[in-house]
Design a protein around this motif. Structure first.
Motif, PDB file in Angstrom:
ATOM      1  N   ILE A   7     -45.363  -3.001 -11.418  1.00 38.32           N
ATOM      2  CA  ILE A   7     -45.615  -3.856 -12.567  1.00 38.32           C
ATOM      3  C   ILE A   7     -45.050  -3.180 -13.815  1.00 38.32           C
ATOM      4  N   LEU A   8     -44.247  -3.961 -14.562  1.00 41.87           N
ATOM      5  CA  LEU A   8     -43.652  -3.419 -15.787  1.00 41.87           C
ATOM      6  C   LEU A   8     -44.473  -3.830 -16.992  1.00 41.87           C
ATOM      7  N   GLU A   9     -44.533  -2.925 -17.947  1.00 42.64           N
ATOM      8  CA  GLU A   9     -45.211  -3.239 -19.198  1.00 42.64           C
ATOM      9  C   GLU A   9     -44.304  -2.837 -20.348  1.00 42.64           C
ATOM     10  N   ASP A  10     -43.913  -3.834 -21.147  1.00 39.04           N
ATOM     11  CA  ASP A  10     -43.086  -3.552 -22.313  1.00 39.04           C
ATOM     12  C   ASP A  10     -43.991  -3.185 -23.474  1.00 39.04           C
ATOM     13  N   GLY A  11     -43.820  -2.006 -23.986  1.00 35.80           N
ATOM     14  CA  GLY A  11     -44.639  -1.577 -25.114  1.00 35.80           C
ATOM     15  C   GLY A  11     -43.751  -1.206 -26.286  1.00 35.80           C
ATOM     16  N   GLY A  60     -41.109   1.400 -25.522  1.00 43.30           N
ATOM     17  CA  GLY A  60     -40.271   1.180 -24.342  1.00 43.30           C
ATOM     18  C   GLY A  60     -41.084   0.618 -23.193  1.00 43.30           C
ATOM     19  N   THR A  61     -40.461   0.602 -22.020  1.00 48.07           N
ATOM     20  CA  THR A  61     -41.090  -0.008 -20.849  1.00 48.07           C
ATOM     21  C   THR A  61     -41.669   1.064 -19.939  1.00 48.07           C
ATOM     22  N   ILE A  62     -42.923   0.867 -19.571  1.00 48.94           N
ATOM     23  CA  ILE A  62     -43.497   1.762 -18.567  1.00 48.94           C
ATOM     24  C   ILE A  62     -43.841   0.945 -17.325  1.00 48.94           C
ATOM     25  N   TRP A  63     -44.044   1.626 -16.220  1.00 47.05           N
ATOM     26  CA  TRP A  63     -44.402   0.902 -15.002  1.00 47.05           C
ATOM     27  C   TRP A  63     -45.624   1.530 -14.361  1.00 47.05           C
ATOM     28  N   TYR A  66     -50.415  10.523 -12.090  1.00 44.98           N
ATOM     29  CA  TYR A  66     -50.667  10.552 -10.655  1.00 44.98           C
ATOM     30  C   TYR A  66     -51.179   9.200 -10.178  1.00 44.98           C
ATOM     31  N   TRP A  67     -52.070   8.623 -10.935  1.00 44.20           N
ATOM     32  CA  TRP A  67     -52.659   7.342 -10.544  1.00 44.20           C
ATOM     33  C   TRP A  67     -51.639   6.214 -10.636  1.00 44.20           C
ATOM     34  N   HIS A  68     -50.994   6.116 -11.777  1.00 42.08           N
ATOM     35  CA  HIS A  68     -50.117   4.956 -11.984  1.00 42.08           C
ATOM     36  C   HIS A  68     -48.879   5.007 -11.106  1.00 42.08           C
ATOM     37  N   MET A  82     -33.522   0.765 -12.731  1.00 50.14           N
ATOM     38  CA  MET A  82     -33.682  -0.683 -12.878  1.00 50.14           C
ATOM     39  C   MET A  82     -34.284  -1.030 -14.234  1.00 50.14           C
ATOM     40  N   ILE A  83     -35.195  -0.193 -14.675  1.00 54.74           N
ATOM     41  CA  ILE A  83     -35.786  -0.439 -16.000  1.00 54.74           C
ATOM     42  C   ILE A  83     -34.713  -0.319 -17.078  1.00 54.74           C
ATOM     43  N   LYS A  84     -33.820   0.660 -16.900  1.00 55.99           N
ATOM     44  CA  LYS A  84     -32.753   0.845 -17.881  1.00 55.99           C
ATOM     45  C   LYS A  84     -31.823  -0.365 -17.897  1.00 55.99           C
ATOM     46  N   LYS A  85     -31.458  -0.839 -16.688  1.00 57.57           N
ATOM     47  CA  LYS A  85     -30.599  -2.025 -16.590  1.00 57.57           C
ATOM     48  C   LYS A  85     -31.252  -3.221 -17.266  1.00 57.57           C
ATOM     49  N   ARG A  86     -32.563  -3.338 -17.049  1.00 54.78           N
ATOM     50  CA  ARG A  86     -33.275  -4.472 -17.643  1.00 54.78           C
ATOM     51  C   ARG A  86     -33.305  -4.363 -19.161  1.00 54.78           C
ATOM     52  N   MET A  87     -33.431  -3.138 -19.639  1.00 54.55           N
ATOM     53  CA  MET A  87     -33.474  -2.936 -21.085  1.00 54.55           C
ATOM     54  C   MET A  87     -32.156  -3.368 -21.722  1.00 54.55           C
TER      55      MET A  87
END
Length: 464
Positions: A450-454, A457-460, A404-406, A421-426
RNA sequence: GGCCCGGUGGCAGAGUGGUGAUGCAGAGGACUGCAAAUCCUUUAAUGCCGGUUCGAUUCCGGCCCGGGCCUCCA
């Protein structure tokens, strides 16, 4: 651990001992609903919500009644309704609703009772009648009823002023109707187009102070434990409440502990519309999450003056980002059922119990959130997490899940778009097309995503 | 004029009669394709003058500065 509270009446920190341990009673002055509440009104709302939560936590065997009144009869309301060319009830009903929405956004629990002044006119009339009978009030030739300050020997002890000093004050306006310049209005006549109620003194409406004496009496009795509000209410409002209630019930001390929060400044100056620093809560809520406003209000000790600023609110968001990161870590490997409720302990508890030292309590949350994020042992995290979440909840924080917060203020369509968009970037990254990958990230960043690659995978998350 | 509150690093903001938390910002580093987040290291403060004390940011007095209240105010 025991609760210590600073009492305006004695100007000391005192151990809080309820009058009746089985029923703890608190009354807080709520808003006059002529307009949206501003950030200064929000401070007592949040502060006394924390006190309410703390009392519930530390007195589990007791009933706790928290009364927060709504003033819906007042000259400002009459004036505003005229300006808006609408009925008084339309104006007050709308503002009450907006106030309650704001309180909810600020993560405040509902008070036990939220009485409206206009529902208690008969109680006020009765109180005034008794005050006249006992010689504490009198009717003037114009049909006003005034409280006679001279009839009460120790009038002024809450605010630490005496009658002579007040009369020397430059701004005292001496009305010819008053027996004494410091006397104040209990009842005033209404013109036919002003709101009014019939009484033995003619059709009229109550003065400002009498409603709180009548409503606290109605729901809490002649005396109770805690009465709160902003420091600017000490005089005359609370002083006059004491006068009314203690003359109504001689020999019963009205309130045991008076608690007043400090004044709110805005962007370093006194709030004013011309300076552009006059923030209503509903305007701020368009820009910031309510929880961030709440944290910004709790980051200063309640008795200190608070300089509210948008920068300070952004800091509050960063701080909450970290708390919610810790919560996310806990959610990922912890069954919520493992979190059992316990009594407050540790430095957090001792800070909060020491006259609601919320800034010190928040530093404990800072440390606990770091510890959770960094501890690699699931068992340790579970232990730390239990205290952390409970502590945060006691401040009314972390009331929502981390998702909820993020991902706040995001529509489903927008969410789908971001995921695409995250998928395209991946894919671009897999093809080592970093220029394209970075372009996508920058594009999202413009939308404050803001994207974070972990490793998984990538979370935002939403930036500020 | 009367009454009250406060002055802590670049900013925010606690505590304390004995080497001044915490957050943000800054610097360096780890991690990363680059970032972000996180972590590690690090720079930096008690308005002024007296007094009490072995020792004061803390207690007392004076001064300066800021804010609030003195019947609209949370």
């Amino acid at each position: 651990m025991t609760l210590q509270l600073y009492n305006t009446l004695t100007r000391k920190k005192e151990l809080f001992v309820p009058i009746n341990n089985e029923h703890i009673r608190m009354y807080v002055c709520g808003p006059t609903v002529y307009d949206d509440i501003h950030i200064g009104n929000a401070r007592p709302l949040v502060i006394f919500d924390v006190l309410f939560r703390l009392l519930k936590n530390t007195n589990r065997e007791s009933d706790i009644t928290y009364v927060r009144n709504i003033t819906d009869v007042d000259d400002k309301i009459i004036q505003r309704a005229e300006e808006n060319n609408e009925s008084i009830s339309d104006l007050t009903n709308r503002n009450i609703l907006r106030f309650q929405e704001a309180a909810l956004e600020l993560c405040c629990l509902k008070p036990t009772i939220e009485p409206r002044a206009t529902d208690h006119i008969s109680q006020m009339i009765n109180l005034i009648k008794v005050l006249i009978e006992k010689g504490h009030a009198y009717v003037t030739d114009d049909g006003e009823v005034l409280f006679s300050v001279l009839s009460m020997p120790n009038y002024g002890r809450l605010s630490g002023r005496n009658r002579d000093e007040m009369i020397l004050g430059a701004r005292i306006e001496v009305s010819s109707n008053k027996r004494d310049p410091a006397d104040f209005i209990l009842w005033k006549p209404s013109t036919p187009n002003q709101p009014g109620w019939d009484s033995v003194w003619g059709r009229g409406r109550p003065g400002w102070h009498v409603e709180c004496s009548a409503m606290s009496e109605e729901y809490l009795g002649p005396n109770f434990d805690i009465h709160g509000g902003g420091v600017d209410l000490v005089f005359p409002h609370h002083e006059n409440e004491i006068a009314q209630s203690e003359c109504f019930h001689p020999n019963i001390p009205f309130v045991k502990t008076w608690i007043h929060n400090g004044y709110v400044m805005s962007e370093g100056e006194k709030m004013s519309k011309s300076l552009g620093n006059f923030y209503t809560v509903s305007d701020l809520l368009k820009e910031f999450p309510g929880e961030a406003l709440r944290l910004a209000l709790l980051a200063t000790h309640y008795r200190q003056p608070l300089d509210f600023s948008k920068d300070g609110t952004k800091e509050a968001i960063s701080r909450l980002d970290k708390y919610y990161l810790a919560l996310k870590v806990l959610e990922d490997d912890l069954d919520q059922k493992e979190l059992i409720s316990s009594n407050i302990a540790d430095d957090f508890g001792s800070s909060l119990l020491d006259d609601l030292n919320t800034p010190a309590a928040l530093t404990v949350l800072d440390k606990q959130s770091s510890a959770i994020i960094n501890d690699s042992s699931r068992d340790n995290r579970a232990q730390l997490g239990q205290a952390f979440i409970q502590n945060a909840n006691l401040l009314g924080l972390l009331c929502n899940g981390s998702a909820y917060w993020h991902k706040r203020n995001t529509t489903e369509a927008e969410q789908t778009n971001i995921d695409q968009m995250i998928k395209k970037r991946m894919i671009a990254r897999e093809q080592r097309d970093f220029a394209e990958a970075d372009r996508i990230r920058d594009e999202l960043l413009l939308r404050k995503i803001i994207l974070e690659d972990g490793p998984d995978g990538t979370i935002w998350r939403r930036g500020s």
